[in-house]
Design an enzyme around this catalytic site. Structure first.
Site, mmCIF file in Angstrom:
data_model
loop_
_atom_site.group_PDB
_atom_site.id
_atom_site.type_symbol
_atom_site.label_atom_id
_atom_site.label_comp_id
_atom_site.label_asym_id
_atom_site.label_seq_id
_atom_site.Cartn_x
_atom_site.Cartn_y
_atom_site.Cartn_z
ATOM 1 C CB THR A 138 -0.915 0.012 1.231
ATOM 2 O OG1 THR A 138 -1.695 -1.169 1.256
ATOM 3 C CG2 THR A 138 -1.826 1.224 1.227
ATOM 4 C CB THR A 139 3.655 2.296 2.223
ATOM 5 O OG1 THR A 139 2.855 1.942 3.359
ATOM 6 C CG2 THR A 139 4.406 3.574 2.531
ATOM 7 C CE1 TYR B 236 -16.448 -0.752 -6.440
ATOM 8 C CE2 TYR B 236 -16.506 -2.641 -7.923
ATOM 9 C CZ TYR B 236 -17.027 -1.434 -7.501
ATOM 10 O OH TYR B 236 -18.120 -0.903 -8.127
ATOM 11 C CE1 TYR C 100 -2.446 -4.570 5.424
ATOM 12 C CE2 TYR C 100 -1.806 -4.327 3.131
ATOM 13 C CZ TYR C 100 -2.079 -3.771 4.357
ATOM 14 O OH TYR C 100 -1.983 -2.412 4.533
ATOM 15 N NE ARG D 233 -5.250 1.817 1.923
ATOM 16 C CZ ARG D 233 -4.553 2.965 1.908
ATOM 17 N NH1 ARG D 233 -4.000 3.415 3.029
ATOM 18 N NH2 ARG D 233 -4.411 3.651 0.807
ATOM 19 C CE LYS E 114 0.688 -3.973 6.950
ATOM 20 N NZ LYS E 114 1.005 -3.195 5.732
ATOM 21 C CB ILE F 85 4.378 -4.826 7.840
ATOM 22 C CG1 ILE F 85 4.884 -6.289 7.862
ATOM 23 C CG2 ILE F 85 4.533 -4.226 6.438
ATOM 24 C CD1 ILE F 85 4.130 -7.216 6.926
#
Length: 295
Positions: free
Chosen positions: A47-48, A110, A136, A141, A164, A206
């Site tokens: 993501t980052t 989504y 994850y 999100r 995570k 993380i």
């Protein structure tokens, strides 16, 4: 217990972009500085790293570059998740082929599959590779959260070794630990919950914070592992202002801006991400200054 992929602080590393691509030379410099700062793993194309706006070619090239740059010194974990199972399999197999040590696979977003769909999705990916997978869970999100019962089923797969957790709910994480024990290695996905998750048997974080403070993030974890809970607690509290500033707008907007302020050519954010609001940027600068990261 399934073997941890790393223990300590893994950096959810940014991707330095140019106006028309990826600044690989600067990414190499950032990786080297992370390793020198004590980071325990490189988590690339997450993501980052703004992987959602990467082309397929960029995604693959960035994973390979990180593996080649690190040269086995610390683990490289490649973000290969997708809301299309077939593509996640393809990308995961590529990451394994070029030498990634593990995969970070976000829940499908989504299309919001059911828990049955999550089990089928992750099992299909895990059956297709031979390296460890980190689940994850970040429902804020993706709109999907991994249920405790689903973790129990997924933990039975030998290639699914860790999670995570970024759901923010410590009570749920407690129940996860009670349900799966050591069958899944636990990593914090939130910098403001490093110590609480370590106290529940977590093996590290993380981290977004590690981009700007790799030494401190590593030391917080190491202090806990060394039995110095007070030092770890003090550090978690001490860095609260910087953690808050790094998340005062949606990640990775603040951390990209912070990396520029630290002298890195982090480059532009990719739309639809946009530049910080001035009042938030002032808050970020104050926090960086408070920790001696800028003058």
């Amino acid at each position: 217990m399934k073997k941890p992929i790393f223990k300590g602080a893994g950096v959810a590393i940014i991707t330095p972009y140019t106006d028309d691509g990826i600044n690989f030379s600067e990414l190499g410099r950032i990786i080297e500085d992370q390793i020198a700062g004590g980071t325990d793993a490189i988590v690339i194309t997450g993501t980052t790293g703004e992987s959602a706006t990467m082309t397929d070619a960029e995604h693959r090239a960035t994973i390979k570059f990180a593996v080649d740059q690190v040269k086995g010194r610390i683990p490289v974990i490649a973000g290969t998740g997708s809301n299309e199972t077939a593509y996640a399999v393809e990308l995961s197999q590529y990451a394994e082929k070029v030498g990634a040590d593990a995969l970070l696979v976000v829940t499908p977003y989504y299309n919001k599959c059911t828990q049955k769909g999550l089990i089928a999705h992750y099992t299909t990916i895990a059956d297709a590779v031979h390296i460890p997978i980190v689940l994850y869970d970040v429902p804020s999100r993706t709109g999907v959260s991994i249920a405790t019962e689903t973790y129990v089923q997924l933990a039975k797969h030998p290639n699914i070794v860790a999670v995570k957790e970024a759901n923010g709910d410590l009570s749920k994480i407690l129940r996860l630990r009670a349900a799966v024990g050591d069958d899944l290695v636990l990593y914090s996905g939130n910098d403001d919950q490093i110590l609480p998750i370590l106290s529940l048997g977590g093996q590290g974080v993380i981290s977004v914070l590690s981009n700007v403070a790799p030494k401190a993030t590593h030391e917080l974890c190491q202090a806990y592992f060394d039995g110095d809970v007070k030092k770890a607690s003090d550090m978690q509290i001490q860095y609260a202002d910087l953690i808050d500033a790094l998340f005062c707008e949606v990640n990775p907007i603040p951390v990209k801006v912070a990396m520029r302020k630290l002298g890195y050519a982090a480059g532009p954010l990719r739309m639809p991400l946009c530049e910080m609001e001035p009042e938030h940027e002032r808050k970020l600068e104050a926090a960086l200054r408070n920790h001696g990261l800028i003058k």
